[in-house]
Write a protein that holds these residues in place. Structure first.
Motif, PDB file in Angstrom:
ATOM      1  N   ARG A 251      -3.935 -13.586  -1.432  1.00  0.00           N
ATOM      2  CA  ARG A 251      -4.333 -14.812  -0.730  1.00  0.00           C
ATOM      3  C   ARG A 251      -3.758 -14.841   0.687  1.00  0.00           C
ATOM      4  O   ARG A 251      -4.453 -15.146   1.653  1.00  0.00           O
ATOM      5  N   LEU A 252      -2.477 -14.488   0.812  1.00  0.00           N
ATOM      6  CA  LEU A 252      -1.834 -14.499   2.127  1.00  0.00           C
ATOM      7  C   LEU A 252      -2.340 -13.370   3.015  1.00  0.00           C
ATOM      8  O   LEU A 252      -2.456 -13.543   4.229  1.00  0.00           O
ATOM      9  N   ALA A 253      -2.649 -12.218   2.433  1.00  0.00           N
ATOM     10  CA  ALA A 253      -3.143 -11.084   3.215  1.00  0.00           C
ATOM     11  C   ALA A 253      -4.489 -11.393   3.867  1.00  0.00           C
ATOM     12  O   ALA A 253      -4.805 -10.849   4.920  1.00  0.00           O
ATOM     13  N   ALA A 254      -5.255 -12.278   3.277  1.00  0.00           N
ATOM     14  CA  ALA A 254      -6.585 -12.606   3.781  1.00  0.00           C
ATOM     15  C   ALA A 254      -6.569 -13.553   4.979  1.00  0.00           C
ATOM     16  O   ALA A 254      -7.590 -13.725   5.649  1.00  0.00           O
ATOM     17  N   ASN A 255      -5.413 -14.168   5.288  1.00  0.00           N
ATOM     18  CA  ASN A 255      -5.371 -15.168   6.346  1.00  0.00           C
ATOM     19  C   ASN A 255      -4.078 -15.022   7.154  1.00  0.00           C
ATOM     20  O   ASN A 255      -3.001 -15.368   6.673  1.00  0.00           O
ATOM     21  N   ASP A 256      -4.199 -14.516   8.387  1.00  0.00           N
ATOM     22  CA  ASP A 256      -3.023 -14.273   9.232  1.00  0.00           C
ATOM     23  C   ASP A 256      -2.207 -15.536   9.475  1.00  0.00           C
ATOM     24  O   ASP A 256      -0.979 -15.517   9.411  1.00  0.00           O
ATOM     25  N   HIS A 257      -2.884 -16.625   9.781  1.00  0.00           N
ATOM     26  CA  HIS A 257      -2.192 -17.878  10.088  1.00  0.00           C
ATOM     27  C   HIS A 257      -1.426 -18.393   8.858  1.00  0.00           C
ATOM     28  O   HIS A 257      -0.263 -18.797   8.968  1.00  0.00           O
ATOM     29  N   LEU A 258      -2.060 -18.370   7.711  1.00  0.00           N
ATOM     30  CA  LEU A 258      -1.419 -18.810   6.472  1.00  0.00           C
ATOM     31  C   LEU A 258      -0.212 -17.928   6.153  1.00  0.00           C
ATOM     32  O   LEU A 258       0.851 -18.414   5.762  1.00  0.00           O
ATOM     33  N   ARG A 259      -0.345 -16.612   6.369  1.00  0.00           N
ATOM     34  CA  ARG A 259       0.752 -15.688   6.112  1.00  0.00           C
ATOM     35  C   ARG A 259       1.935 -15.970   7.042  1.00  0.00           C
ATOM     36  O   ARG A 259       3.094 -15.952   6.619  1.00  0.00           O
TER      37      ARG A 259
ATOM     38  N   LYS B 150       9.271   2.745  -3.437  1.00  0.00           N
ATOM     39  CA  LYS B 150       8.185   3.588  -3.930  1.00  0.00           C
ATOM     40  C   LYS B 150       6.863   2.844  -3.797  1.00  0.00           C
ATOM     41  O   LYS B 150       6.681   1.765  -4.351  1.00  0.00           O
ATOM     42  N   LEU B 151       5.927   3.425  -3.051  1.00  0.00           N
ATOM     43  CA  LEU B 151       4.595   2.854  -2.870  1.00  0.00           C
ATOM     44  C   LEU B 151       3.776   3.080  -4.132  1.00  0.00           C
ATOM     45  O   LEU B 151       3.682   4.195  -4.620  1.00  0.00           O
ATOM     46  N   LEU B 152       3.186   2.020  -4.678  1.00  0.00           N
ATOM     47  CA  LEU B 152       2.335   2.125  -5.858  1.00  0.00           C
ATOM     48  C   LEU B 152       0.855   2.085  -5.487  1.00  0.00           C
ATOM     49  O   LEU B 152       0.066   2.886  -5.976  1.00  0.00           O
ATOM     50  N   GLU B 153       0.467   1.123  -4.646  1.00  0.00           N
ATOM     51  CA  GLU B 153      -0.929   0.975  -4.230  1.00  0.00           C
ATOM     52  C   GLU B 153      -0.975   0.401  -2.821  1.00  0.00           C
ATOM     53  O   GLU B 153      -0.151  -0.432  -2.471  1.00  0.00           O
ATOM     54  N   ASN B 154      -1.973   0.840  -2.055  1.00  0.00           N
ATOM     55  CA  ASN B 154      -2.189   0.291  -0.724  1.00  0.00           C
ATOM     56  C   ASN B 154      -3.536  -0.410  -0.726  1.00  0.00           C
ATOM     57  O   ASN B 154      -4.561   0.216  -0.951  1.00  0.00           O
ATOM     58  N   HIS B 155      -3.524  -1.709  -0.478  1.00  0.00           N
ATOM     59  CA  HIS B 155      -4.754  -2.503  -0.485  1.00  0.00           C
ATOM     60  C   HIS B 155      -5.180  -2.887   0.926  1.00  0.00           C
ATOM     61  O   HIS B 155      -5.935  -3.840   1.096  1.00  0.00           O
ATOM     62  N   GLY B 156      -4.674  -2.196   1.923  1.00  0.00           N
ATOM     63  CA  GLY B 156      -5.043  -2.493   3.304  1.00  0.00           C
ATOM     64  C   GLY B 156      -4.160  -3.566   3.894  1.00  0.00           C
ATOM     65  O   GLY B 156      -3.216  -3.268   4.599  1.00  0.00           O
ATOM     66  N   GLY B 157      -4.426  -4.822   3.591  1.00  0.00           N
ATOM     67  CA  GLY B 157      -3.636  -5.926   4.128  1.00  0.00           C
ATOM     68  C   GLY B 157      -2.295  -6.110   3.451  1.00  0.00           C
ATOM     69  O   GLY B 157      -1.375  -6.682   4.017  1.00  0.00           O
TER      70      GLY B 157
ATOM     71  N   PHE C 130       5.206  -6.995  -3.746  1.00  0.00           N
ATOM     72  CA  PHE C 130       4.118  -6.854  -2.787  1.00  0.00           C
ATOM     73  C   PHE C 130       4.612  -7.267  -1.411  1.00  0.00           C
ATOM     74  O   PHE C 130       5.394  -8.214  -1.293  1.00  0.00           O
ATOM     75  N   THR C 131       4.164  -6.563  -0.386  1.00  0.00           N
ATOM     76  CA  THR C 131       4.454  -6.963   0.985  1.00  0.00           C
ATOM     77  C   THR C 131       3.220  -6.697   1.833  1.00  0.00           C
ATOM     78  O   THR C 131       2.215  -6.191   1.334  1.00  0.00           O
ATOM     79  N   PHE C 132       3.309  -7.021   3.086  1.00  0.00           N
ATOM     80  CA  PHE C 132       2.159  -6.969   3.974  1.00  0.00           C
ATOM     81  C   PHE C 132       2.280  -5.815   4.953  1.00  0.00           C
ATOM     82  O   PHE C 132       3.382  -5.378   5.293  1.00  0.00           O
ATOM     83  N   ALA C 133       1.158  -5.311   5.412  1.00  0.00           N
ATOM     84  CA  ALA C 133       1.106  -4.115   6.254  1.00  0.00           C
ATOM     85  C   ALA C 133       2.035  -4.211   7.462  1.00  0.00           C
ATOM     86  O   ALA C 133       2.654  -3.219   7.842  1.00  0.00           O
ATOM     87  N   GLU C 134       2.157  -5.380   8.038  1.00  0.00           N
ATOM     88  CA  GLU C 134       2.986  -5.508   9.238  1.00  0.00           C
ATOM     89  C   GLU C 134       4.488  -5.384   8.947  1.00  0.00           C
ATOM     90  O   GLU C 134       5.296  -5.296   9.865  1.00  0.00           O
ATOM     91  N   HIS C 135       4.882  -5.349   7.683  1.00  0.00           N
ATOM     92  CA  HIS C 135       6.302  -5.216   7.326  1.00  0.00           C
ATOM     93  C   HIS C 135       6.679  -3.798   6.930  1.00  0.00           C
ATOM     94  O   HIS C 135       7.770  -3.554   6.431  1.00  0.00           O
ATOM     95  N   LEU C 136       5.772  -2.850   7.175  1.00  0.00           N
ATOM     96  CA  LEU C 136       6.061  -1.449   6.896  1.00  0.00           C
ATOM     97  C   LEU C 136       6.514  -0.754   8.152  1.00  0.00           C
ATOM     98  O   LEU C 136       5.895  -0.877   9.200  1.00  0.00           O
TER      99      LEU C 136
END
Length: 111
Positions: A48-56, A81-88, A100-106
């Motif tokens: 849910r948070l990955a889909a909306n930058d402002h909400l995140r 350890k990375l398990l899955e990458n869902h893009g956002g 789970f974390t967001f792409a900008e925190h890698l």
């Protein structure tokens, strides 16, 4: 004709299996989280948070003040350890927990 249909079905099955695992990491993929990474323990919340930058951004500001039921700030920077990458967002394992974390925190990843 039946050989063609069998080949078609087998090809479709192979393609669906390949696309289903396309975002799954290999057993040795490690990622580095940045210092003070916004981390969630619930995939639906992360999605849910990955889909909306402002909400995140608002959610991160909230958890910087106080952790919520689903999210918190992880300090310090850690290699996980990375398990899955869902893009956002990404699914990872740390201390025998799935998080789970967001792409900008890698920060980086290792092959």
């Amino acid at each position: 004709m039946s050989g063609f249909i069998n080949s078609l079905v087998a090809g479709s099955l192979l393609l669906s299996c390949a696309s289903a695992s396309a975002d799954t990491a290999s057993a040795n993929d490690m990622i580095q989280l940045q210092h003070a990474a916004h981390v969630c323990n619930d995939e639906q919340e992360a999605k849910r948070l990955a889909a909306n930058d402002h909400l995140r951004e608002m959610a991160k500001a909230l958890v910087e003040f106080k952790a919520t039921k689903y999210c918190f700030i992880m300090q310090p920077s850690v290699l996980v350890k990375l398990l899955e990458n869902h893009g956002g967002y990404v699914k990872f394992s740390h201390d025998n927990r799935v998080l789970f974390t967001f792409a900008e925190h890698l920060v980086s990843s290792t092959p």
